[in-house]
Scaffold this active site. Structure first.
Site, PDB file in Angstrom:
ATOM      1  N   CYS B  82     -25.971  22.641  10.864  1.00 35.45           N
ATOM      2  CA  CYS B  82     -25.810  21.648   9.720  1.00 35.45           C
ATOM      3  C   CYS B  82     -26.141  20.270  10.290  1.00 35.45           C
ATOM      4  O   CYS B  82     -26.226  19.350   9.556  1.00 35.45           O
ATOM      5  CB  CYS B  82     -24.660  21.801   8.780  1.00 35.45           C
ATOM      6  SG  CYS B  82     -24.717  23.397   8.196  1.00 35.45           S
ATOM      7  N   CYS B 206     -17.763  24.288  -2.811  1.00 35.74           N
ATOM      8  CA  CYS B 206     -18.740  24.732  -1.947  1.00 35.74           C
ATOM      9  C   CYS B 206     -20.219  24.008  -2.137  1.00 35.74           C
ATOM     10  O   CYS B 206     -20.449  23.792  -3.319  1.00 35.74           O
ATOM     11  CB  CYS B 206     -19.033  26.228  -1.953  1.00 35.74           C
ATOM     12  SG  CYS B 206     -17.662  27.075  -1.922  1.00 35.74           S
ATOM     13  N   SER B 207     -20.610  23.454  -0.865  1.00 33.67           N
ATOM     14  CA  SER B 207     -22.032  22.851  -1.073  1.00 33.67           C
ATOM     15  C   SER B 207     -22.995  23.913  -1.444  1.00 33.67           C
ATOM     16  O   SER B 207     -22.957  25.196  -1.153  1.00 33.67           O
ATOM     17  CB  SER B 207     -22.207  22.128   0.162  1.00 33.67           C
ATOM     18  OG  SER B 207     -22.363  22.900   1.399  1.00 33.67           O
ATOM     19  N   ILE B 209     -26.734  25.771  -2.261  1.00 34.49           N
ATOM     20  CA  ILE B 209     -28.217  25.848  -1.603  1.00 34.49           C
ATOM     21  C   ILE B 209     -29.259  25.252  -2.140  1.00 34.49           C
ATOM     22  O   ILE B 209     -29.347  24.951  -3.497  1.00 34.49           O
ATOM     23  CB  ILE B 209     -28.729  27.562  -1.958  1.00 34.49           C
ATOM     24  CG1 ILE B 209     -27.719  28.438  -1.131  1.00 34.49           C
ATOM     25  CG2 ILE B 209     -30.174  27.712  -1.446  1.00 34.49           C
ATOM     26  CD1 ILE B 209     -27.863  29.842  -1.626  1.00 34.49           C
ATOM     27  N   HIS B 325     -27.571  19.976  -0.109  1.00 37.87           N
ATOM     28  CA  HIS B 325     -27.511  20.311   1.428  1.00 37.87           C
ATOM     29  C   HIS B 325     -28.469  21.196   1.852  1.00 37.87           C
ATOM     30  O   HIS B 325     -28.431  22.434   2.435  1.00 37.87           O
ATOM     31  CB  HIS B 325     -26.024  21.023   1.589  1.00 37.87           C
ATOM     32  CG  HIS B 325     -25.624  21.479   2.949  1.00 37.87           C
ATOM     33  ND1 HIS B 325     -26.224  20.556   4.150  1.00 37.87           N
ATOM     34  CD2 HIS B 325     -24.863  22.294   3.650  1.00 37.87           C
ATOM     35  CE1 HIS B 325     -25.696  20.944   5.280  1.00 37.87           C
ATOM     36  NE2 HIS B 325     -25.176  22.045   4.983  1.00 37.87           N
TER      37      HIS B 325
END
Lengths: 376, 376
Positions: B82, B206-207, B209, B325
Site C-alpha cells: 500500500c 475499513c477502506s 476496494i 484506496h
C-alpha cells in the site's frame, strides 16, 4: 560514473523445491554481502516479476531487510518484466549517485517451478499490453518470438540449424558453470529433434522455467570493478508499432546510448551477456547491439565469433537458455557473469577481459537495460 | 533538498467499469502533465501493487511511456504494497538528486472493482510474509487491524464510538472532495450499526476496494511547492517481532526521521494526511507521528483537533476510508492533497497552510514513507 561493484552472489539456478522465494533471495544476498566483506547497507532493491501473481508474495524488499537484520533501511521491489533485475541494478546506481546511499544491496529472484506451465505462461503474459493486438490474438511469448524467427529465416536465409548453434553454444558454456540450470552436454541433432514448442522454436530454443536468485552490492567506494555506463530505455509494447519486427527498437537504442555514455564501440568489448530468452532473441541482440551486421548474426555465430577466442565472447554463463531464467534474477545474473569475467574468476574465462557488457530485455521490447563494466 | 512539485492530477476514485488500468494511469498522468505545463519528462515511475495478480498487467512503466508518446525514456514499476505510491515519489526524488533526470512523471493506480472481494482479499495478503505466523494463522488485513483495535480499546479505554468519529470525520471531508469515492454524508449511528467485517471493525472502519489513479511531476526546477523531507523506512513484517502491537515501528521511525530531516516538529505542520486503511490505523498514526500522546489519539479526535480549526487538520481529502484506496495510487493521492492545501486549492482548505506532510504505510508495517512539503 563513480559507482562500483563490491560484491556478487547467487544461488544455483534450477528447481528449489524446499526453498521459499525469501530463502532464495536471502541466500543470494548473503553470498553477495560476504563477497563485499559486509559493508553497511543503506537500501535494498529487489527485482521480481511474478511473486504476487503465482506465489502470493510481495513486500519482498522489507522481507529481505528483516531476514538479514539490516535495520529500518528503505527497501522496495522494482518490476520491468524480464528486465526487472537490470532495472533494480540501475535504481541502485541512481541511489548512489543521489548521494543518499553509499552501499545498496540489489537482489533479484523468482520462484516458478512449483507452478504449472500453464500458470507460468499466463503470468508471463502480463508482460504484454492487455490492449495490444498480439495479446488479444492469443500470442504467448514463444509464439511471438517464433513469429520473429520465421521472418528472420525468410529475410536472412538462416535456418533452424543456425538457431541450434545458439542453443548448443550456450549449453557448452553452461556445462562449465556450476550454478547453471542445464549442465548436460547436447548435440545439434538433439536440439533439432527436440519437441516443437511453437514453430520454428523447439524445446532448446526456449529459456526454461527456473527457481533462483542473484545479488550484487553497488557501492560508492572504489573497488576493482567500475560502472562505465548504465542505460535504460523503453520501447513499443506492441508489434504493430514496429517499423521492422527484426529490429527491436529498445535493444538498438539502449546499445547506441550505452556506447555513447561509455565512449566505446561494440568492438571494444571483451565479453558480453545478452538477453536470449529464445535463440532468435540472441541473434537479434547480436545485430541490434552492433556486433554483427543486420541479418548476419547467424553467420557471426557459425564462424565462431561468439566463442571464447572469437571477436565477441557471448553469454559465457550459458545465457538464459542454459544458465536458466528466474525472471527477476536474470539481469543480475548476467551482470554477475561480467563482474566475474573482469575479476578473472568466471566459468569460461575470457583471457584478460577488462571491458564487459550485460544487456537485459523486458517484455517483447518494452524495456532494455545495459550496464558496461570495466576493470580498474 | 532542491526538489519541487510541478504538477498534480488524478482521476475520480471509485468504480471505473469501462476504463482499463492503462486508461486510468494515462488519464491521471495527462492531468499532471497539463498542470505542470508539459515539461520534458526524463523518466516514468509507476506505483502499483496488484496489476499482475488480478489484472494480468505488468510493464506499466513502458505502457504509460508509449501511450503518452514520451519517447524511449526509462520507466519502471515499483511495489511496496500500500506504500507503492509513496515509494514511487521517493524514487523520483532520488532520480532528480542523482542528476540523471530533471523531470520525473510519477503515476500510481489500481484496477480492483472488477474482481471479487475474495480475489482482492487474497491478493492483498501478498503484503504479508508467507512465512509469518499471522499469514499462516489465516489472518487477513481487516482481521489484523481488528486485533489491534481490540487491544487499543483494552489499553486506552476508547470504544467503538471513537473509531466511528474517525469514519464520520473522514466522510465529512470526502463530501467536499469531488474526486472522493464516498460523498454521501453519514452519521455516527449509521457507522456504528453498519455490517461487522471483523470484530470490532465494521464496514465504515475499513477502506474500500477502489479503481483510480493519481499522478505528480517531480522536478529540479523551482516551483512554489518544495520538498522539505523524503523519508522511507522498513519495519517488521510479522506481528511476533513487535514490542507492542500498538506502536508500529515503521510509522514511529519514519516520523522521527522526517522531522529531523525537515528540522521541524509535529506541532509545526499545518495539514497532514496519514494512512488510514482502517479507522484504528488513523489513531495509531496520530500517536506514532507525535500529534497526540500514546493511547490518547481518540481524545485528540473527540476534542476536534483533527478538524479544520484544530491543532492538526488531518486527512482533509477524506482519507483512505472515504476518498478511497486504489492501492498504488494512494500515496500519490495523499501527496496531491497536501500540494493542493499548500497552493490554497484543496477541498476542505486549511487557512494559509504552508507546511504539510503525507504518510503512506505498506503492509502491516513493512514500510512507511513520509514526504514533507512546504510552500516557498
Amino acid at each position: 560514473m563513480d559507482v562500483y561493484v563490491s560484491g556478487v552472489g547467487m544461488t544455483p539456478f534450477g528447481k528449489h523445491e524446499n526453498k521459499s522465494l525469501k530463502d532464495l533471495l536471502v541466500e543470494a544476498a548473503r553470498a553477495a554481502l560476504h563477497d563485499a566483506d559486509y559493508p553497511r547497507i543503506d537500501a535494498v532493491i529487489v527485482g521480481n516479476f511474478m511473486g504476487g501473481a503465482i506465489y502470493n508474495q510481495e513486500i519482498l524488499g522489507a522481507i529481505v531487510v528483516n531476514d538479514l537484520n539490516l535495520g529500518s533501511i528503505p527497501a522496495l521491489k522494482v518490476e520491468g518484466a524480464c528486465a526487472s533485475g537490470g532495472i533494480a541494478i540501475r535504481q541502485a546506481i541512481l541511489g548512489i549517485l543521489s548521494g543518499e546511499y553509499e552501499n545498496v544491496l540489489v537482489v533479484g529472484g523468482e520462484k516458478m517451478k512449483h507452478a504449472s506451465t500453464e500458470t507460468v505462461t499466463q503470468a508471463i503474459n502480463a508482460a504484454m499490453d492487455n490492449q495490444s493486438l498480439e495479446k488479444n490474438s492469443g500470442l504467448t511469448f514463444p509464439a511471438f518470438f517464433g513469429l520473429l524467427a520465421n521472418r528472420y529465416f525468410f529475410e536472412s536465409g538462416a535456418t533452424k540449424k543456425h538457431l541450434a548453434y545458439v542453443a548448443k553454444q550456450n549449453r557448452d558454456y553452461a556445462v562449465n558453470n556450476p550454478l547453471a540450470q542445464f549442465r548436460k552436454p547436447t548435440t545439434i541433432e538433439e536440439v533439432l529433434e527436440a519437441k516443437m514448442i511453437t514453430d520454428p522454436l523447439g524445446l532448446f530454443d526456449c529459456s526454461p522455467i527456473t527457481d533462483g536468485a542473484a545479488s550484487v552490492v553497488i557501492s560508492k567506494q572504489k573497488t576493482g570493478i567500475k560502472l562505465k555506463a548504465s542505460v535504460q530505455v523503453s520501447g513499443p509494447t506492441s508489434i504493430q508499432h514496429l517499423d521492422s519486427i527484426l529490429k527491436i527498437p529498445a535493444i538498438v537504442e539502449s546499445g547506441r546510448k550505452a556506447y555513447t555514455q561509455a565512449g566505446i564501440g561494440p568492438e571494444d568489448l571483451d565479453v558480453v551477456e545478452v538477453h536470449d530468452c529464445f535463440t532468435i532473441t540472441q541473434l537479434l541482440a547480436i545485430e541490434g547491439l552492433g556486433f554483427a551486421k543486420e541479418l548476419e548474426a547467424w553467420k557471426f555465430i557459425e564462424e565462431g565469433e561468439t566463442g571464447l577466442s572469437g571477436k565477441t565472447p557471448l553469454n559465457t554463463s550459458g545465457g538464459l537458455l542454459s544458465r536458466g531464467h528466474p525472471i527477476g534474477a536474470t539481469g543480475i545474473a548476467q551482470f554477475i557473469q561480467i563482474v566475474l569475467q573482469l575479476r578473472g574468476q568466471a566459468p569460461n574465462q575470457v583471457d584478460n577481459a577488462s571491458l564487459g557488457m550485460a544487456q537485459n530485455l523486458g517484455g517483447t521490447g518494452a524495456y532494455s537495460v545495459i550496464h558496461i563494466l570495466e576493470r580498474v
